[in-house]
Design an enzyme around this catalytic site. Structure first.
Site, mmCIF file in Angstrom:
data_model
loop_
_atom_site.group_PDB
_atom_site.id
_atom_site.type_symbol
_atom_site.label_atom_id
_atom_site.label_comp_id
_atom_site.label_asym_id
_atom_site.label_seq_id
_atom_site.Cartn_x
_atom_site.Cartn_y
_atom_site.Cartn_z
ATOM 1 N N MET A 30 24.051 -8.487 19.397
ATOM 2 C CA MET A 30 22.970 -8.831 20.415
ATOM 3 C C MET A 30 23.329 -9.482 21.518
ATOM 4 O O MET A 30 23.164 -10.905 21.780
ATOM 5 C CB MET A 30 22.533 -10.313 19.337
ATOM 6 C CG MET A 30 21.328 -9.173 18.869
ATOM 7 S SD MET A 30 20.450 -10.297 17.831
ATOM 8 C CE MET A 30 20.876 -11.588 16.849
ATOM 9 N N GLY A 36 35.547 -11.929 17.107
ATOM 10 C CA GLY A 36 35.350 -11.377 16.218
ATOM 11 C C GLY A 36 34.450 -9.794 16.201
ATOM 12 O O GLY A 36 34.312 -8.905 15.653
ATOM 13 N N HIS A 37 33.218 -9.615 18.307
ATOM 14 C CA HIS A 37 32.455 -8.450 18.179
ATOM 15 C C HIS A 37 34.092 -6.948 18.583
ATOM 16 O O HIS A 37 33.609 -6.364 18.287
ATOM 17 C CB HIS A 37 32.068 -8.415 19.631
ATOM 18 C CG HIS A 37 30.445 -9.672 18.832
ATOM 19 N ND1 HIS A 37 30.186 -10.531 19.175
ATOM 20 C CD2 HIS A 37 29.132 -9.121 18.244
ATOM 21 C CE1 HIS A 37 29.279 -11.736 18.699
ATOM 22 N NE2 HIS A 37 28.385 -10.536 17.796
ATOM 23 N N GLN A 61 14.107 -10.093 14.449
ATOM 24 C CA GLN A 61 14.468 -10.871 13.970
ATOM 25 C C GLN A 61 14.716 -12.063 14.101
ATOM 26 O O GLN A 61 15.109 -12.619 13.214
ATOM 27 C CB GLN A 61 15.496 -9.908 13.129
ATOM 28 C CG GLN A 61 17.060 -10.099 13.985
ATOM 29 C CD GLN A 61 18.086 -9.367 14.298
ATOM 30 O OE1 GLN A 61 17.960 -7.813 14.898
ATOM 31 N NE2 GLN A 61 18.872 -9.601 13.977
ATOM 32 N N LYS A 151 30.657 -10.721 8.304
ATOM 33 C CA LYS A 151 30.453 -11.306 7.762
ATOM 34 C C LYS A 151 28.634 -12.492 8.001
ATOM 35 O O LYS A 151 28.501 -13.179 7.894
ATOM 36 C CB LYS A 151 30.510 -12.388 10.386
ATOM 37 C CG LYS A 151 29.448 -12.834 10.881
ATOM 38 C CD LYS A 151 29.805 -14.502 10.153
ATOM 39 C CE LYS A 151 29.089 -15.554 10.727
ATOM 40 N NZ LYS A 151 28.014 -15.006 11.445
ATOM 41 N N GLN A 155 23.274 -8.842 5.951
ATOM 42 C CA GLN A 155 22.612 -7.654 6.305
ATOM 43 C C GLN A 155 23.583 -6.243 6.769
ATOM 44 O O GLN A 155 22.827 -5.108 6.190
ATOM 45 C CB GLN A 155 23.070 -8.001 7.703
ATOM 46 C CG GLN A 155 22.754 -7.076 9.570
ATOM 47 C CD GLN A 155 23.057 -8.307 10.458
ATOM 48 O OE1 GLN A 155 22.560 -8.275 11.315
ATOM 49 N NE2 GLN A 155 24.584 -7.725 11.087
ATOM 50 N N VAL A 178 35.956 -12.026 11.784
ATOM 51 C CA VAL A 178 37.215 -12.893 12.059
ATOM 52 C C VAL A 178 36.796 -14.817 13.168
ATOM 53 O O VAL A 178 35.490 -14.577 12.556
ATOM 54 C CB VAL A 178 37.240 -12.137 13.479
ATOM 55 C CG1 VAL A 178 38.821 -12.870 14.757
ATOM 56 C CG2 VAL A 178 37.493 -10.940 13.225
ATOM 57 N N SER A 187 31.342 -17.071 15.797
ATOM 58 C CA SER A 187 29.363 -16.609 16.421
ATOM 59 C C SER A 187 29.504 -16.875 17.286
ATOM 60 O O SER A 187 29.673 -18.076 17.875
ATOM 61 C CB SER A 187 29.537 -17.173 15.277
ATOM 62 O OG SER A 187 27.439 -17.569 15.269
HETATM 63 P P1 AMP Z 1 25.136 -10.508 15.760
HETATM 64 O O1 AMP Z 1 25.706 -9.951 17.464
HETATM 65 O O2 AMP Z 1 25.493 -11.633 15.503
HETATM 66 O O3 AMP Z 1 24.334 -9.621 15.588
HETATM 67 O O4 AMP Z 1 26.710 -9.198 15.261
HETATM 68 C C1 AMP Z 1 26.892 -7.895 15.669
HETATM 69 C C2 AMP Z 1 27.733 -7.759 15.190
HETATM 70 O O5 AMP Z 1 28.851 -7.915 14.900
HETATM 71 C C3 AMP Z 1 27.585 -7.445 13.688
HETATM 72 O O6 AMP Z 1 27.608 -6.149 12.664
HETATM 73 C C4 AMP Z 1 28.409 -8.748 13.226
HETATM 74 O O7 AMP Z 1 28.357 -9.097 10.915
HETATM 75 C C5 AMP Z 1 29.571 -8.816 13.316
HETATM 76 N N1 AMP Z 1 29.856 -10.171 14.168
HETATM 77 C C6 AMP Z 1 29.923 -11.265 14.305
HETATM 78 N N2 AMP Z 1 30.216 -11.909 14.593
HETATM 79 C C7 AMP Z 1 31.806 -11.477 13.140
HETATM 80 C C8 AMP Z 1 32.542 -11.995 13.187
HETATM 81 N N3 AMP Z 1 33.233 -13.667 13.084
HETATM 82 N N4 AMP Z 1 33.935 -11.723 12.489
HETATM 83 C C9 AMP Z 1 33.378 -9.864 12.069
HETATM 84 N N5 AMP Z 1 32.174 -9.695 12.730
HETATM 85 C C10 AMP Z 1 31.550 -9.836 13.366
#
Ligand code: AMP
Length: 287
Positions: A30, A36-37, A61, A151, A155, A178, A187
């Site tokens: 998103m 992390g991403h 969502q 994380k 989901q 991460v 996050s």
């Molecule tokens: P989001 O943009 O929050 O929807 O996350 C996109 C993807 O990145 C999802 O698969 C999350 O689980 C993963 N993600 C988000 N934060 C982290 C993190 N700190 N470490 C590893 N993966 C992450």
């Protein structure tokens, strides 16, 4: 790096790559990207020949409209990060591309009991919106590999079931969480925390690490929850849930011997920012 806004253009490009025998890795996000991403991108680049990242803030969502409005959207910075990470293609659809008004994208998917606890309980509708968008994105990109973060453990479990139920030909790869230097899970929401709160929020991870030993030596989930919530009795902290679950079914477990994989999951408001985290407390691989 190619930036695709239209579904048909992206699909043409993917088809050519597949015709050349290239393995496609897909990382749905998103946006508001952080390391992390990028760790998912790194993993995809290691396991696939081409990597596609989607950035789409999925309105379906968000059960809280205010959360959707506040969601950060630093698109220029995101594209720069993806470019320097060596991503081949970025998919930047509009809401109408994902949910076209001329045909329904709704799916008949029953996520089962795994969707009614924890995030499902506190964010009604969240998982059906999430499953619908992931299904739609997988249908568009038809990747060989899908990379998601631990994380968002719940989901990921629901997407695993979606893949099984619809027999989707994709390999789901879980990437470890991460963290920032103090232990706080990275996050996109962390930027909304004040520097002091961001600093203090490291206690969430550290409490889950510390509670593991107590659970292993017989403390009940009730006791663990009470002790951890006691630690969270700090200014601007408001815990929402803490559950200890079977990592495969997400059913609640009571003791260390109840399951082969045990995961502790929690959600805590710090200031007005809702943070989630989890830790795998037990991992017995049965082969
Ligand atoms: P989001 O943009 O929050 O929807 O996350 C996109 C993807 O990145 C999802 O698969 C999350 O689980 C993963 N993600 C988000 N934060 C982290 C993190 N700190 N470490 C590893 N993966 C992450």
């Amino acid at each position: 790096m190619f930036i695709f806004k239209r579904v048909a253009h992206l699909q043409d490009w993917i088809q050519k790559k597949k015709a050349d025998g290239r393995k496609v890795g897909f990382v749905p996000t998103m946006g508001a990207l952080h390391y992390g991403h990028l760790s998912l991108v790194e993993k995809s680049r290691a396991e696939s020949d081409v990597t596609i990242v989607s950035i789409f803030v999925n309105p379906k969502q968000f059960n809280d409209p205010a959360d959707l409005v506040k969601y950060p959207k630093p698109i220029e910075k995101d594209l720069e990060l993806l470019y320097t990470s060596g991503v081949e293609a970025v998919f930047l659809p509009e809401v109408e591309d994902i949910y076209p008004s001329h045909h329904s994208t709704a799916i008949h998917f029953d996520p089962g009991p795994a969707a009614s606890t924890m995030e499902g309980e506190f964010r009604p509708g969240h998982f059906s919106g999430m499953a619908e968008v992931v299904y739609r994105l997988l249908d568009i990109t038809k990747p060989d590999n899908l990379f998601m973060g631990q994380k968002d453990f719940q989901q990921l479990s629901i997407i695993r079931k979606l893949i099984e139920d619809f027999k989707l030909p994709v390999n789901l790869i879980m990437c470890p969480t991460v963290r920032e230097a103090n232990g706080l899970a990275m996050s996109s929401r962390n930027v909304r925390l004040s520097p002091e709160a961001r600093d203090k929020a490291g206690i969430i991870h550290n409490s889950l690490v510390e509670a593991k030993a107590a659970f292993k030596t017989g403390a009940s989930v009730e006791e663990i929850r009470r002790n951890v919530f006691e630690v969270f009795k700090m200014e601007n902290f408001r815990p929402e849930y803490l559950e200890v679950v079977d990592g495969f079914t997400l059913a609640k477990v009571q003791s260390y011997n109840d399951a082969n994989q045990i995961v502790v999951c929690c959600a805590v408001y710090v200031e007005d920012v809702r943070l989630i985290d989890n830790l795998i407390w037990k991992q017995n691989v049965l082969n």
